[in-house]
Design a protein around this motif. Sequence first.
Motif, PDB file in Angstrom:
ATOM      1  N   CYS A 165       0.016   4.278   0.797  1.00 20.68           N
ATOM      2  CA  CYS A 165      -0.570   5.379   1.573  1.00 20.68           C
ATOM      3  C   CYS A 165       0.386   5.908   2.642  1.00 20.68           C
ATOM      4  O   CYS A 165       1.383   5.263   2.995  1.00 20.68           O
ATOM      5  CB  CYS A 165      -1.904   4.966   2.197  1.00 20.68           C
ATOM      6  N   CYS A 219       0.833  -1.204   0.000  1.00 26.24           N
ATOM      7  CA  CYS A 219       0.000   0.000   0.000  1.00 26.24           C
ATOM      8  C   CYS A 219       0.871   1.258   0.000  1.00 26.24           C
ATOM      9  O   CYS A 219       1.764   1.394   0.832  1.00 26.24           O
ATOM     10  CB  CYS A 219      -0.905  -0.005   1.238  1.00 26.24           C
ATOM     11  N   HIS A 264      -6.009   4.407   6.070  1.00 31.09           N
ATOM     12  CA  HIS A 264      -5.424   3.315   5.281  1.00 31.09           C
ATOM     13  C   HIS A 264      -6.491   2.574   4.483  1.00 31.09           C
ATOM     14  O   HIS A 264      -6.306   2.333   3.288  1.00 31.09           O
ATOM     15  CB  HIS A 264      -4.665   2.324   6.168  1.00 31.09           C
ATOM     16  N   CYS A 293       0.906   3.601   5.764  1.00 36.87           N
ATOM     17  CA  CYS A 293       1.801   2.466   5.539  1.00 36.87           C
ATOM     18  C   CYS A 293       3.253   2.914   5.370  1.00 36.87           C
ATOM     19  O   CYS A 293       4.175   2.148   5.648  1.00 36.87           O
ATOM     20  CB  CYS A 293       1.330   1.662   4.336  1.00 36.87           C
TER      21      CYS A 293
HETATM   22 ZN   LIG Z   1      -1.936   1.927   3.621  1.00 37.50          ZN
END
Ligand SMILES: [Zn+2]
Length: 147
Positions: free
Chosen positions: A82, A80, A111, A85
């Motif tokens: 984001c 991920c 998330h 993360c």
């Molecule tokens: Zn994430």
Amino acid sequence: MTTDLISHTCAGLPADHPRYLMGVGAPPDLLDAIALGVDLFDCVLPTRVARTGTIFTRRGRVNIRNAAYRDDTGPPDESCPCAVCARYTRSYLRHLFNADEMLGPRLATYHNLSFLAQLMEDARAAIANNRFDGWRREILAAYATPW
Ligand SMILES: [Zn+2]
């Protein structure tokens, strides 16, 4: 998921209009609905489950409160992109939830929404490249939990 109902309904809708499905938010169900012709979704699931410590990953859902994540220094989801993360570990998220810190549900919500936005972006790219069915099979094969 009632794939038969979605399939039957989509078959009766005009092909040149977007198709909206409310109340479906689990990653495998979203991919199944896209395969049946659905274009738009609206669901509380990613935020509702995030508030209790469930996060979406490419390998399936994870309950971050579990003791297995106490010393886990990996990101919530390895794939991920984001901000959560990139900056936080599973052990830190677990700590936040177990300490009843409001930041835990906020980070998990961020998330989960980012995860689904990325999944939909990947689905659009797979459709544009005419490889959605194979891409979907790969994603579902790696997804270990029912939703
Ligand atoms: Zn994430």
